[in-house]
Scaffold this motif. Structure first.
Motif, mmCIF file in Angstrom:
data_model
loop_
_atom_site.group_PDB
_atom_site.id
_atom_site.type_symbol
_atom_site.label_atom_id
_atom_site.label_comp_id
_atom_site.label_asym_id
_atom_site.label_seq_id
_atom_site.Cartn_x
_atom_site.Cartn_y
_atom_site.Cartn_z
ATOM 1 N N LYS A 148 83.698 3.871 -4.973
ATOM 2 C CA LYS A 148 83.269 5.120 -4.345
ATOM 3 C C LYS A 148 81.749 5.247 -4.266
ATOM 4 C CE LYS A 148 87.404 7.792 -5.553
ATOM 5 N NZ LYS A 148 87.932 9.021 -6.216
ATOM 6 N N LEU A 149 81.054 4.723 -5.248
ATOM 7 C CA LEU A 149 79.595 4.777 -5.238
ATOM 8 C C LEU A 149 79.020 3.548 -4.542
ATOM 9 C CD1 LEU A 149 78.834 6.043 -8.862
ATOM 10 C CD2 LEU A 149 78.843 7.378 -6.748
ATOM 11 N N PRO A 150 77.809 3.670 -3.957
ATOM 12 C CA PRO A 150 77.187 2.500 -3.318
ATOM 13 C C PRO A 150 76.935 1.388 -4.330
ATOM 14 C CG PRO A 150 76.084 4.551 -2.708
ATOM 15 C CD PRO A 150 77.015 4.895 -3.821
ATOM 16 N N LEU A 151 76.965 0.149 -3.841
ATOM 17 C CA LEU A 151 76.724 -1.015 -4.680
ATOM 18 C C LEU A 151 75.479 -1.752 -4.192
ATOM 19 C CD1 LEU A 151 80.359 -2.440 -4.939
ATOM 20 C CD2 LEU A 151 79.132 -1.106 -6.669
ATOM 21 N N LYS A 152 74.914 -2.543 -5.060
ATOM 22 C CA LYS A 152 73.779 -3.370 -4.684
ATOM 23 C C LYS A 152 74.245 -4.483 -3.756
ATOM 24 C CE LYS A 152 71.375 -2.577 -9.085
ATOM 25 N NZ LYS A 152 70.806 -3.218 -10.305
ATOM 26 N N ASP A 153 73.294 -5.221 -3.195
ATOM 27 C CA ASP A 153 73.632 -6.291 -2.267
ATOM 28 C C ASP A 153 74.519 -7.349 -2.909
ATOM 29 O OD1 ASP A 153 72.172 -5.021 -0.332
ATOM 30 O OD2 ASP A 153 70.338 -6.161 -0.746
ATOM 31 N N LYS A 331 77.267 8.977 -11.497
ATOM 32 C CA LYS A 331 76.833 9.571 -10.225
ATOM 33 C C LYS A 331 75.354 9.944 -10.288
ATOM 34 C CE LYS A 331 81.376 11.655 -9.341
ATOM 35 N NZ LYS A 331 82.107 12.952 -9.215
ATOM 36 N N PHE A 332 74.957 10.540 -11.405
ATOM 37 C CA PHE A 332 73.576 11.002 -11.568
ATOM 38 C C PHE A 332 72.599 9.838 -11.533
ATOM 39 C CE2 PHE A 332 70.130 11.886 -14.684
ATOM 40 C CZ PHE A 332 69.459 12.866 -13.964
ATOM 41 N N ARG A 333 72.879 8.782 -12.284
ATOM 42 C CA ARG A 333 71.979 7.641 -12.327
ATOM 43 C C ARG A 333 71.947 6.894 -10.995
ATOM 44 N NH1 ARG A 333 68.073 7.395 -15.603
ATOM 45 N NH2 ARG A 333 68.051 5.119 -15.338
ATOM 46 N N THR A 334 73.107 6.765 -10.343
ATOM 47 C CA THR A 334 73.158 6.083 -9.055
ATOM 48 C C THR A 334 72.344 6.839 -8.002
ATOM 49 O OG1 THR A 334 75.349 5.179 -9.547
ATOM 50 C CG2 THR A 334 74.674 5.236 -7.237
ATOM 51 N N ALA A 335 72.500 8.151 -7.960
ATOM 52 C CA ALA A 335 71.742 8.974 -7.005
ATOM 53 C C ALA A 335 70.239 8.857 -7.281
ATOM 54 C CB ALA A 335 72.193 10.423 -7.102
ATOM 55 N N LYS A 336 69.873 8.760 -8.543
ATOM 56 C CA LYS A 336 68.457 8.647 -8.907
ATOM 57 C C LYS A 336 67.882 7.323 -8.420
ATOM 58 C CE LYS A 336 65.543 9.904 -12.821
ATOM 59 N NZ LYS A 336 65.535 10.276 -14.266
ATOM 60 N N PHE A 337 68.644 6.241 -8.554
ATOM 61 C CA PHE A 337 68.184 4.932 -8.105
ATOM 62 C C PHE A 337 68.065 4.892 -6.584
ATOM 63 C CE2 PHE A 337 69.265 3.138 -12.291
ATOM 64 C CZ PHE A 337 68.151 2.342 -12.471
ATOM 65 N N LEU A 338 69.055 5.466 -5.899
ATOM 66 C CA LEU A 338 69.028 5.466 -4.433
ATOM 67 C C LEU A 338 67.854 6.286 -3.915
ATOM 68 C CD1 LEU A 338 72.839 5.858 -3.658
ATOM 69 C CD2 LEU A 338 71.420 3.806 -3.434
ATOM 70 N N LYS A 339 67.528 7.360 -4.618
ATOM 71 C CA LYS A 339 66.407 8.204 -4.217
ATOM 72 C C LYS A 339 65.092 7.446 -4.369
ATOM 73 C CE LYS A 339 64.373 12.768 -5.038
ATOM 74 N NZ LYS A 339 64.459 14.017 -5.846
#
Length: 342
Positions: A148-153, A331-339
């Motif tokens: 459900k969350l984005p993944l790295k390449d 979710k919180f950490r993933t959103a922070k990295f994407l930002k």
């Protein structure tokens, strides 16, 4: 999660009287006479046990009872001593009830009613439900992070603590599995497996608390932090399994690890600006209140539901909330990295 840590601290308080003082039930002369007669005759009143039949030299007649039936039936069976203790306990409790006396402990345990050979049915059921809740939480976390969350390449999760939580899930499942087994049959092997799994989970959870609260992401630093604690846990597990199962020392180790771990999480929840830190506070506070059940111990209702079993029941919803916090953290950490990437 915190239920296992809180248990270590409260176990020291709630069971200290049991360790220091002999249980009144097994000190009862009538109970002791019943045990002696049972081992001599193989009977407690009208109920007799074939595997308690002895020859004149004190040896069991025929082959051992556990070799006389199929393997799938053996788990229901108990040894001669266990059956004698159980049925003598029931007889003494019936006599106490007629005299308007309350239940007493036998060999450090309240008088429980067996169901299909299970020693503490309620605790077993709630341990299994805790195990199921951890499995549900881990599966939902896995699906969230990798689907459900984005993944790295390279198809790796942005959440840098994902692998650590996978290990935590495995250790939690292992711990609750052996908790269910131990409450089903309290013998030396199941006791050591239960105690060992709790110590391993506590030690790893302390490592995880340190790494997450201090935001340790470098692999070399993680190894430096983890190595001493892992070495200590391994040494302690080997000590209680192969040298001496020292209950007092084991409790001290569990208490120190549990208090350290709880303190770290509590402080982190207070100083961090995590959007879901209230869930962590809820688990800590509710777990603390549930500890009162371990302190104010009471006999099992209808021979099934004692304070420990009810405490296990309370940890079931707390486990759900805890895994909800873990998902929110992902979710919180993933959103922070994407930002940051943007």
């Amino acid at each position: 999660m915190l239920d296992r840590y809180v248990f270590a601290f409260l176990l020291l308080l709630s069971s200290s009287l049991t360790i220091i003082h002999a249980s009144p039930g097994d000190a009862d002369p009538r109970y002791r006479d019943c045990i002696r007669q049972c081992q001599e005759t193989g009977c407690v009143g009208p109920k007799c046990f074939p595997h308690c039949t002895f020859s004149s030299d004190g040896e069991l007649v025929g082959r051992p009872w556990y070799m006389q039936e199929p393997l799938y039936l053996q788990w229901k069976k108990w040894g001669c001593q266990s059956d004698c203790r159980y049925h003598c306990m029931l007889d003494r409790e019936k006599e106490n009830k007629l005299l308007n006396l309350g239940p007493v402990k036998y060999h450090g345990k309240w008088p429980f009613k067996r169901i299909y050979g299970i020693q503490e049915p309620a605790s077993v059921a709630f341990s299994v439900l805790n195990l199921a809740m951890h499995f549900h939480g881990w599966v939902s976390f896995f699906i969230l992070v990798y689907y459900k969350l984005p993944l790295k390449d390279e198809k790796k999760a942005y959440y840098e603590y994902a692998s650590l939580w996978h290990i935590y899930a495995f250790l939690s499942l292992n711990s609750w599995f052996w908790s269910a087994v131990f409450h089903s049959r309290d013998v030396d092997l199941t006791e050591k497996l239960d105690y060992s799994s709790v110590v391993v989970l506590l030690g790893y959870s302390l490592i995880l608390a340190i790494l997450r609260s201090f935001n340790v992401r470098d692999e070399a630093t993680r190894v430096m932090v983890s190595a001493p604690l892992i070495a200590f846990v391994i040494t302690h597990v080997m000590y209680i399994n192969f040298y001496k199962l020292d209950y007092g020392w084991n409790m001290t180790v569990c208490v120190v690890i549990a208090v350290a771990q709880l303190t770290i999480w509590a402080v982190w929840a207070g100083v961090s600006r995590h959007p879901s830190c209230w869930k962590l506070w809820l688990v800590v506070i509710a777990g603390g209140l549930a500890m009162l059940l371990e302190i104010y111990d009471f006999p099992p209702y209808e021979g099934l539901f004692d304070a420990h079993a009810i405490w296990h029941a309370i940890t079931i919803p707390l486990t759900y909330i805890w895994w909800s916090f873990i998902r929110d953290d992902a979710k919180f950490r993933t959103a922070k990295f994407l930002k940051k990437d943007k």
